[in-house]
Design a protein around this motif. Sequence first.
Motif, PDB file in Angstrom:
ATOM      1  N   HIS A   1      -4.688  -3.840 -12.576  1.00  0.00           N
ATOM      2  CA  HIS A   1      -3.410  -4.378 -12.090  1.00  0.00           C
ATOM      3  C   HIS A   1      -3.638  -5.388 -10.964  1.00  0.00           C
ATOM      4  CE1 HIS A   1      -0.829  -0.749 -13.642  1.00  0.00           C
ATOM      5  NE2 HIS A   1      -1.225  -1.566 -14.593  1.00  0.00           N
TER       6      HIS A   1
ATOM      7  N   TYR B   1       9.214  -7.524  -0.621  1.00  0.00           N
ATOM      8  CA  TYR B   1       8.582  -6.259  -1.035  1.00  0.00           C
ATOM      9  C   TYR B   1       9.182  -5.765  -2.349  1.00  0.00           C
ATOM     10  CZ  TYR B   1      12.378  -3.323   1.189  1.00  0.00           C
ATOM     11  OH  TYR B   1      13.553  -2.707   1.544  1.00  0.00           O
ATOM     12  N   THR B   2       8.456  -4.841  -2.984  1.00  0.00           N
ATOM     13  CA  THR B   2       8.844  -4.291  -4.291  1.00  0.00           C
ATOM     14  C   THR B   2       9.101  -5.418  -5.308  1.00  0.00           C
ATOM     15  OG1 THR B   2       9.816  -2.437  -3.083  1.00  0.00           O
ATOM     16  CG2 THR B   2      10.291  -2.511  -5.399  1.00  0.00           C
ATOM     17  N   PRO B   3       8.152  -6.360  -5.434  1.00  0.00           N
ATOM     18  CA  PRO B   3       8.408  -7.521  -6.297  1.00  0.00           C
ATOM     19  C   PRO B   3       8.533  -7.174  -7.786  1.00  0.00           C
ATOM     20  CG  PRO B   3       6.128  -7.482  -5.573  1.00  0.00           C
ATOM     21  CD  PRO B   3       6.824  -6.435  -4.786  1.00  0.00           C
ATOM     22  N   PHE B   4       8.051  -5.972  -8.182  1.00  0.00           N
ATOM     23  CA  PHE B   4       8.209  -5.567  -9.589  1.00  0.00           C
ATOM     24  C   PHE B   4       9.394  -4.620  -9.776  1.00  0.00           C
ATOM     25  CE2 PHE B   4       3.387  -6.244  -9.808  1.00  0.00           C
ATOM     26  CZ  PHE B   4       3.546  -7.555 -10.208  1.00  0.00           C
ATOM     27  N   GLY B   5      10.116  -4.354  -8.696  1.00  0.00           N
ATOM     28  CA  GLY B   5      11.291  -3.498  -8.814  1.00  0.00           C
ATOM     29  C   GLY B   5      10.959  -2.046  -9.091  1.00  0.00           C
TER      30      GLY B   5
ATOM     31  N   ILE C   1       4.205  -8.998  -1.873  1.00  0.00           N
ATOM     32  CA  ILE C   1       3.159  -7.991  -1.631  1.00  0.00           C
ATOM     33  C   ILE C   1       3.227  -6.874  -2.690  1.00  0.00           C
ATOM     34  CG2 ILE C   1       2.695  -8.345   0.824  1.00  0.00           C
ATOM     35  CD1 ILE C   1       4.924  -6.232   1.403  1.00  0.00           C
TER      36      ILE C   1
ATOM     37  N   LEU D   1      15.361  -0.609  -0.117  1.00  0.00           N
ATOM     38  CA  LEU D   1      14.876   0.391  -1.066  1.00  0.00           C
ATOM     39  C   LEU D   1      15.351   1.784  -0.659  1.00  0.00           C
ATOM     40  CD1 LEU D   1      13.156  -0.107  -3.557  1.00  0.00           C
ATOM     41  CD2 LEU D   1      11.248   0.846  -2.306  1.00  0.00           C
TER      42      LEU D   1
ATOM     43  N   LYS E   1       2.195  -3.838  -4.987  1.00  0.00           N
ATOM     44  CA  LYS E   1       1.240  -2.730  -4.797  1.00  0.00           C
ATOM     45  C   LYS E   1       0.613  -2.407  -6.142  1.00  0.00           C
ATOM     46  CE  LYS E   1       0.670   1.916  -5.456  1.00  0.00           C
ATOM     47  NZ  LYS E   1       1.023   2.741  -6.638  1.00  0.00           N
TER      48      LYS E   1
ATOM     49  N   THR F   1       0.803  -1.240   0.000  1.00  0.00           N
ATOM     50  CA  THR F   1       0.000   0.000   0.000  1.00  0.00           C
ATOM     51  C   THR F   1       0.831   1.283   0.000  1.00  0.00           C
ATOM     52  OG1 THR F   1      -0.177   0.064   2.416  1.00  0.00           O
ATOM     53  CG2 THR F   1      -1.902  -1.141   1.233  1.00  0.00           C
ATOM     54  N   TRP F   2       2.117   1.181  -0.258  1.00  0.00           N
ATOM     55  CA  TRP F   2       2.926   2.417  -0.309  1.00  0.00           C
ATOM     56  C   TRP F   2       2.527   3.182  -1.574  1.00  0.00           C
ATOM     57  CZ3 TRP F   2       8.961   2.722  -1.015  1.00  0.00           C
ATOM     58  CH2 TRP F   2       9.401   3.969  -0.541  1.00  0.00           C
TER      59      TRP F   2
HETATM   60  N1  LIG Z   1       9.381  -2.968   4.423  1.00  0.00           N
HETATM   61  C1  LIG Z   1       9.853  -2.059   3.621  1.00  0.00           C
HETATM   62  O1  LIG Z   1      10.872  -1.393   3.886  1.00  0.00           O
HETATM   63  C2  LIG Z   1       9.151  -1.796   2.300  1.00  0.00           C
HETATM   64  C3  LIG Z   1       9.772  -1.014   1.317  1.00  0.00           C
HETATM   65  C4  LIG Z   1       9.100  -0.820   0.121  1.00  0.00           C
HETATM   66  C5  LIG Z   1       7.854  -1.398  -0.088  1.00  0.00           C
HETATM   67  N2  LIG Z   1       7.254  -2.133   0.903  1.00  0.00           N
HETATM   68  C6  LIG Z   1       5.906  -2.736   0.713  1.00  0.00           C
HETATM   69  O2  LIG Z   1       5.916  -3.496  -0.490  1.00  0.00           O
HETATM   70  C7  LIG Z   1       4.882  -3.041  -1.361  1.00  0.00           C
HETATM   71  C8  LIG Z   1       5.233  -3.243  -2.811  1.00  0.00           C
HETATM   72  O3  LIG Z   1       6.417  -2.551  -3.171  1.00  0.00           O
HETATM   73  P1  LIG Z   1       6.422  -1.229  -4.069  1.00  0.00           P
HETATM   74  O4  LIG Z   1       5.147  -0.527  -3.905  1.00  0.00           O
HETATM   75  O5  LIG Z   1       7.682  -0.533  -3.731  1.00  0.00           O
HETATM   76  O6  LIG Z   1       6.638  -1.737  -5.547  1.00  0.00           O
HETATM   77  P2  LIG Z   1       6.041  -2.864  -6.536  1.00  0.00           P
HETATM   78  O7  LIG Z   1       4.887  -3.539  -5.923  1.00  0.00           O
HETATM   79  O8  LIG Z   1       7.190  -3.689  -6.957  1.00  0.00           O
HETATM   80  O9  LIG Z   1       5.597  -1.994  -7.765  1.00  0.00           O
HETATM   81  C9  LIG Z   1       4.533  -1.110  -7.731  1.00  0.00           C
HETATM   82  C10 LIG Z   1       4.399  -0.535  -9.129  1.00  0.00           C
HETATM   83  O10 LIG Z   1       4.050  -1.595 -10.026  1.00  0.00           O
HETATM   84  C11 LIG Z   1       2.855  -1.232 -10.719  1.00  0.00           C
HETATM   85  N3  LIG Z   1       2.056  -2.432 -10.946  1.00  0.00           N
HETATM   86  C12 LIG Z   1       1.458  -3.213 -10.019  1.00  0.00           C
HETATM   87  N4  LIG Z   1       0.818  -4.238 -10.605  1.00  0.00           N
HETATM   88  C13 LIG Z   1       0.996  -4.080 -11.948  1.00  0.00           C
HETATM   89  C14 LIG Z   1       0.575  -4.797 -13.075  1.00  0.00           C
HETATM   90  N5  LIG Z   1      -0.145  -5.917 -12.939  1.00  0.00           N
HETATM   91  N6  LIG Z   1       0.942  -4.338 -14.310  1.00  0.00           N
HETATM   92  C15 LIG Z   1       1.686  -3.221 -14.444  1.00  0.00           C
HETATM   93  N7  LIG Z   1       2.133  -2.494 -13.390  1.00  0.00           N
HETATM   94  C16 LIG Z   1       1.788  -2.925 -12.155  1.00  0.00           C
HETATM   95  C17 LIG Z   1       2.138  -0.266  -9.822  1.00  0.00           C
HETATM   96  O11 LIG Z   1       1.286   0.542 -10.608  1.00  0.00           O
HETATM   97  P3  LIG Z   1      -0.160   1.056 -10.091  1.00  0.00           P
HETATM   98  O12 LIG Z   1       0.036   1.437  -8.674  1.00  0.00           O
HETATM   99  O13 LIG Z   1      -0.470   2.174 -10.999  1.00  0.00           O
HETATM  100  O14 LIG Z   1      -1.122  -0.082 -10.211  1.00  0.00           O
HETATM  101  C18 LIG Z   1       3.309   0.503  -9.218  1.00  0.00           C
HETATM  102  O15 LIG Z   1       3.748   1.487 -10.115  1.00  0.00           O
HETATM  103  C19 LIG Z   1       4.731  -1.570  -0.930  1.00  0.00           C
HETATM  104  O16 LIG Z   1       3.546  -1.001  -1.413  1.00  0.00           O
HETATM  105  C20 LIG Z   1       4.810  -1.701   0.571  1.00  0.00           C
HETATM  106  O17 LIG Z   1       3.577  -2.165   1.101  1.00  0.00           O
HETATM  107  C21 LIG Z   1       7.905  -2.369   2.086  1.00  0.00           C
END
Ligand SMILES: NC(=O)c1ccc[n+]([C@@H]2O[C@H](COP(=O)([O-])OP(=O)(O)OC[C@H]3O[C@@H](n4cnc5c(N)ncnc54)[C@H](OP(=O)(O)O)[C@@H]3O)[C@@H](O)[C@H]2O)c1
Length: 280
Positions: free
Chosen positions: A244, A189-193, A236, A280, A238, A21-22
Amino acid sequence: MTAVFPATTVQTQIPVIGQGTWHIDSGGRRAAVQALRRGLDLGMTHVDTAEMYGDAEEIVGEAIDGRRDEVFLVSKVLPENASRRGTVLACERSLERLRTDRLDCYLLHWRGRYPLEDTFDAFERLRRDGKILSWGVSNFDVSDLDEASKAGGAGRIACNQVLYHLRERAIEHAVLPWCERHGVALVGYTPFGTGRFPGPGTRGGAVLAEIASAHDATPRQLALGFLARRPSTFVIPKAASVEHVAENAGAGDLRLSPAEIRRIDEAFPRGSRPRSLPTL
Ligand SMILES: NC(=O)c1ccc[n+]([C@@H]2O[C@H](COP(=O)([O-])OP(=O)(O)OC[C@H]3O[C@@H](n4cnc5c(N)ncnc54)[C@H](OP(=O)(O)O)[C@@H]3O)[C@@H](O)[C@H]2O)c1
């Protein structure tokens, strides 16, 4: 697909593909609530948030209103709040924003200046009071995990949430094996980088596309399936739009063969072990 958080304190089935949810409101608050609710409908009931994520906790609170019992709800305390008293107060503020009386898991977001014993004592107090059902850590390297397990006691740490995507597999060297040996779930986290997802024009992207088409899946679904391939790994992603979210939920039932895993492994090599844990 679900798996068990192996810690003795959790023992519950949790979806391997959850929802981050970030910046969840990047498409507006209404769209964020709709996306999260759609995710719940599709079984992505593991919802990750944090006091650090602006108004994300409030948005999650709105999205899960009336559906709290469906959700495995995770939030995090900031290191600067992680004293004995500060942790309890931070948790109570999170509960209020989330409109709930309990978290399923509460994490220390990363290590800060307070001794781990102080934070963990506060976690245990919150657990005794029923305000959290389990607790864990985030961004912990092996040396931090060794210390944490001494400070917290065996079987107490439910999970370690760490950076994990196809181009960042450092945790596979030592952190993941440590977690597997000690019954600690690994949440990637950040599974899509974040914006660095391998495009179709790249060598790795082409491998993903080819394997994905054999499963009638998408490259992103394949990436999630690969990252969550081991029994105690969770991811997880986002997503701020229902489209998406639906795509990500579709990864839940993907089963990759050993040969497919080998091909992805070769296309995105884990590289050598870094001196410190990438974050990150
Ligand atoms: N513990 C920690 O220190 C830490 C650090 C970073 C993150 N986190 C957690 O991990 C979560 C995920 O990481 P993240 O938000 O950094 O990055 P992410 O999930 O790797 O990537 C998010 C990006 O991918 C896009 N996306 C998602 N699904 C998609 C799809 N099916 N097709 C195309 N694009 C897609 C999203 O676009 P849209 O939003 O426009 O759909 C957003 O731009 C965070 O939200 C947070 O809850 C934890």
